[in-house]
Design a protein around this motif. Structure first.
Motif, PDB file in Angstrom:
ATOM      1  N   PHE A   9      17.637  -1.042  -1.826  1.00  0.00           N
ATOM      2  CA  PHE A   9      17.746  -1.277  -0.857  1.00  0.00           C
ATOM      3  C   PHE A   9      16.313  -2.430  -1.147  1.00  0.00           C
ATOM      4  N   THR A  10      18.027  -3.187  -2.269  1.00  0.00           N
ATOM      5  CA  THR A  10      17.183  -4.582  -2.317  1.00  0.00           C
ATOM      6  C   THR A  10      17.829  -5.489  -2.451  1.00  0.00           C
ATOM      7  N   ASP A  11      17.881  -6.850  -1.675  1.00  0.00           N
ATOM      8  CA  ASP A  11      18.407  -7.916  -2.639  1.00  0.00           C
ATOM      9  C   ASP A  11      18.795  -8.515  -3.662  1.00  0.00           C
ATOM     10  N   GLN A  12      20.042  -8.385  -3.930  1.00  0.00           N
ATOM     11  CA  GLN A  12      20.711  -8.865  -5.167  1.00  0.00           C
ATOM     12  C   GLN A  12      19.953  -9.629  -5.914  1.00  0.00           C
ATOM     13  N   TYR A  13      19.482 -10.936  -4.651  1.00  0.00           N
ATOM     14  CA  TYR A  13      18.449 -11.989  -6.594  1.00  0.00           C
ATOM     15  C   TYR A  13      17.036 -11.290  -7.095  1.00  0.00           C
ATOM     16  N   GLU A  14      16.826 -10.233  -6.147  1.00  0.00           N
ATOM     17  CA  GLU A  14      15.878  -9.700  -6.741  1.00  0.00           C
ATOM     18  C   GLU A  14      16.305  -9.496  -8.640  1.00  0.00           C
ATOM     19  N   PHE A  33       1.569 -10.534  -5.819  1.00  0.00           N
ATOM     20  CA  PHE A  33       2.969 -10.476  -4.166  1.00  0.00           C
ATOM     21  C   PHE A  33       1.812 -10.443  -2.841  1.00  0.00           C
ATOM     22  N   GLU A 124      10.311  -6.402  -3.449  1.00  0.00           N
ATOM     23  CA  GLU A 124      10.057  -7.137  -2.491  1.00  0.00           C
ATOM     24  C   GLU A 124      10.758  -6.744  -0.749  1.00  0.00           C
ATOM     25  N   THR A 125      12.530  -6.550  -0.716  1.00  0.00           N
ATOM     26  CA  THR A 125      13.135  -5.989   0.333  1.00  0.00           C
ATOM     27  C   THR A 125      12.245  -4.501   0.758  1.00  0.00           C
ATOM     28  N   LEU A 128       9.046  -4.787   2.477  1.00  0.00           N
ATOM     29  CA  LEU A 128       9.300  -5.683   3.893  1.00  0.00           C
ATOM     30  C   LEU A 128      10.754  -4.973   4.521  1.00  0.00           C
ATOM     31  N   SER A 129      11.343  -4.612   4.375  1.00  0.00           N
ATOM     32  CA  SER A 129      12.342  -4.231   5.711  1.00  0.00           C
ATOM     33  C   SER A 129      10.973  -2.758   6.489  1.00  0.00           C
ATOM     34  N   VAL A 130      10.256  -1.881   5.495  1.00  0.00           N
ATOM     35  CA  VAL A 130       9.485  -0.714   6.290  1.00  0.00           C
ATOM     36  C   VAL A 130       8.164  -1.523   7.147  1.00  0.00           C
ATOM     37  N   MET A 318       7.149 -10.327   9.058  1.00  0.00           N
ATOM     38  CA  MET A 318       6.278 -10.095   7.692  1.00  0.00           C
ATOM     39  C   MET A 318       7.142 -10.746   6.672  1.00  0.00           C
ATOM     40  N   VAL A 319       6.665 -11.802   5.194  1.00  0.00           N
ATOM     41  CA  VAL A 319       7.201 -11.859   4.241  1.00  0.00           C
ATOM     42  C   VAL A 319       6.541 -11.953   2.682  1.00  0.00           C
ATOM     43  N   LEU A 322       4.499 -14.652  -3.858  1.00  0.00           N
ATOM     44  CA  LEU A 322       4.056 -14.956  -4.543  1.00  0.00           C
ATOM     45  C   LEU A 322       2.828 -15.783  -4.092  1.00  0.00           C
TER      46      LEU A 322
END
Lengths: 433, 433
Positions: A9-14, A33, A124-125, A128-130, A318-319, A322
């Motif tokens: 549950f993660t964006d590829q850029y991480e 963060f 991160e992702t 934030l999703s939750v 929400m963001v 860092l």
């Protein structure tokens, strides 16, 4: 209904940032963060933190098993060195946050994640999703529960949102003050009380409405809830009491002018001696519709669409930013504040933050105070962040009931205008020290 | 990421209605349920069917295992006879539906479920959850892909919605015309192409922007996408090309006046000889923002919040209604149309329906025709419903790509005003025969 690994549950850029930082030797720099929002949804007076318990589950289950690693290898998402690092991944840092059910305002550091850049950036992702989903639902639920003024609130929105989002929505609604849900998965997964009524299909299946009511009462008992608006409401109510007697549990009204119909049905039920039979109303209710029925003889509201879509605001903004990092991987290297500085308007405030809620002389909250550095004496025991994860171990698990009670107590300590439904500014200003 | 049993994605009343019908002897009456909506979201010209493939998974996995049965027993949701019936449950009926990616209009019978009342009534919630969520996202995606006019569209909304809703959203966005997603779980589960850029945190982690760009290019190659708005955009673009050379893959702009900044960045890139370096823009885009950038030198759009929240319409209002049933459990008993008839405004049309799309002389669609009974000759080969499940077996699985291609083809066959972004009436009228 198992909790699967949450690692994708993660964006590829991480993962690609991780790879680049590993190679550059910066991945192990100590980092902080923070999760916060720059604004509440337009017109809302306060936000509600929800999903914290689910974040803790997600962090614990964030593991890359061979199937996931195989996928990343096959797609060429990251290199072998990064895959080896991921295979060993466990979050070993610290998480602090506003406890679940707390309210928040623009700038509130709702959650703070500390550890190496590498271990923190991956979360991160999913965090934030939750938080973005669950807090949006809880905020709507809280407004509805304030509007319901103690009458029963049943969450019935499963059919209007993704089937697993629905389970989380039922959970968040409970935190926000709902009493029960129709969603069996939410009962199974989180122990939330489940309830049910009956659908028009059940009445239509039978040859007559009388036949349907008879079948339902025979099987489910007189305490059941009969749906009385398939044909003619007055006739249905007469039939219902005729069959179940005055012990009939409840009737549900799902269409029409609910204010008018509820009054008529109450009068009819009372005349028939069914003075304890309750009235449940449903039909696209939101907090405004609930409030408008305050004078109607309604015992419980079933809320669907508007609850699971956050009553106009299905997500929060929400963001996860860092805010501080060490300039070397030396364990003693000091944390230095960092922040984006371009002219695009999305700037934020660097530095590891504390937050406290300052009461006025009557004990009513008057400001959300956010700062870096030392906490002023008068606010030391008003701090909002609690430790949730310590060295990778979850240290703050609590029953969902505790979050629900906390929310109702905290909301009660806000200025009275907090629960006004009309649009307005956040009920507390955020002060930066 | 396994698909768990879907049997508890169910509202409690479905099980209690089952119990009552089993006892009354009506549970096995042959029944027809239809999924349809009474209206499109305000101002929308067409709807997009999405989630069909996920519905098929959900129907196949709808099984009550001992843990679920134990939960229902412990909570006293239904009686022992019903639990025994549920333990054996497999859907053995038929499902017909609009194929995934098709468009729909008010009254379109998007899906039809046929079998005994008992086996069909249980599927109500899970079918609606999937279709209402996924179709809402696909409709927004379709508008965005029309507005993007062939430029790349990247789904980046995972952080703004429930973590599993995000996976379904990436899938639905792909059906609606998106090209890729940042969500690794969507790549893993559905094979959707995944992409990534970089975050401000990566730049802030490093001592300088130059150091961050150097780290990223060293590890990920010159084809990577550098984020250029952490400090000063012009300086960042200069540094980026200095480090990566004219082979730099892309730059991402995430803030500011995107129209203006994109023009400036394009000019600067061209002057630096990076004529093939692409420009990706992100920052709360919706279909209107995308359209407003049509004249800007933008190569791809990354879309998050507005995509996963359906661009103002996070759910559809599809309902699942009993439209016909036999009056006895005799296998030869004829189906009789049924419909709710109260004065509340939520009436519907009884009877098992067919649907066809009538073209005009130029072959452009001019009406959605819905009827009961015999299909008129001229429409027989224009029918929209296809069989998806036959006697409990899924018979219409297809690659996601097929749904995506179907959608683009079908949309292309609608009147030109379909892809106007302005609010309006459904682009086709629904005619009832």
């Amino acid at each position: 209904m198992d909790v699967p690994s949450t690692a994708l549950f993660t964006d590829q850029y991480e993962l690609t940032m991780l790879q680049a930082a590993l190679r550059a030797g910066t991945a192990e720099r100590r980092s902080v963060f923070e999760v916060f929002t720059r604004r509440l949804p337009n017109g809302r007076r306060y936000g509600v933190v929800a999903g914290t318990g689910r974040v803790l589950d997600a962090v614990e289950n964030f593991r890359f098993d061979p199937a996931l690693l195989g996928f990343l290898r096959e797609r060429g998402v990251v290199d072998e060195a990064t895959l080896r690092w991921l295979a060993e991944y466990r979050f070993r840092g610290d998480v602090w946050g506003y406890p679940e059910g707390e309210v928040y305002f623009p700038g509130s550091p709702v959650m703070r994640v500390e550890g190496s850049f590498a271990e923190c950036v991956l979360l991160e992702t999913v965090i934030l999703s939750v938080l973005n989903h669950d807090s949006a639902i809880a905020a709507a639920a809280s407004r509805m529960s304030a509007a319901a003024g103690g009458r029963g609130l049943i969450e019935m929105g499963a059919r209007r949102t993704h089937e697993l989002a629905a389970v989380a929505a039922a959970r968040a609604a409970y935190v926000g003050g709902f009493d029960s849900t129709s969603d069996l998965a939410a009962g199974f997964r989180y122990g939330i009380p489940t309830v049910g009524t009956s659908a028009h299909a059940f009445t239509l299946l039978h040859d007559t409405e009388r036949g349907a009511f008879r079948a339902q009462v025979d099987s489910l008992g007189r305490g059941t809830t009969l749906l009385v608006d398939t044909y003619d409401v007055a006739e249905a109510v007469r039939t219902a009491v005729d069959i179940a007697g005055p012990e009939l549990g409840a009737v549900r009204i799902d269409s029409g002018d609910l204010l008018l119909v509820a009054h008529r049905v109450r009068r009819q039920l009372d005349e028939l001696g069914a003075v304890n039979t309750r009235i449940v109303v449903t039909s696209d209710l939101d907090e405004y519709a609930i409030a408008s029925l305050a004078a109607a003889p309604v015992d419980a509201y079933g809320v669907g669409t508007q609850l699971v879509t956050g009553s106009g605001h299905p997500t929060c903004s929400m963001v996860y930013k860092l805010v501080a990092r060490a300039r070397s991987t030396d364990p003693g290297a000091p944390l230095e504040p960092v922040a984006k500085k371009s002219r695009g308007g999305k700037t934020s405030i660097g530095g590891r933050k504390w937050a406290a809620r300052r009461p006025d002389e009557q004990g009513v909250a008057e400001a959300e105070v956010v700062g870096t550095g030392a906490v002023p004496d008068g606010l030391a025991d008003r701090q909002l962040l609690v430790q949730l994860v310590k060295g990778g171990e979850v240290v703050a698990r609590e029953p969902l009931e505790a979050a629900r009670e906390r929310h109702l107590a905290v909301r009660g300590g806000l200025p009275l205008s907090a629960t006004q439904l009309s649009r307005g500014e956040p009920v507390l200003p955020t002060e930066y020290l």
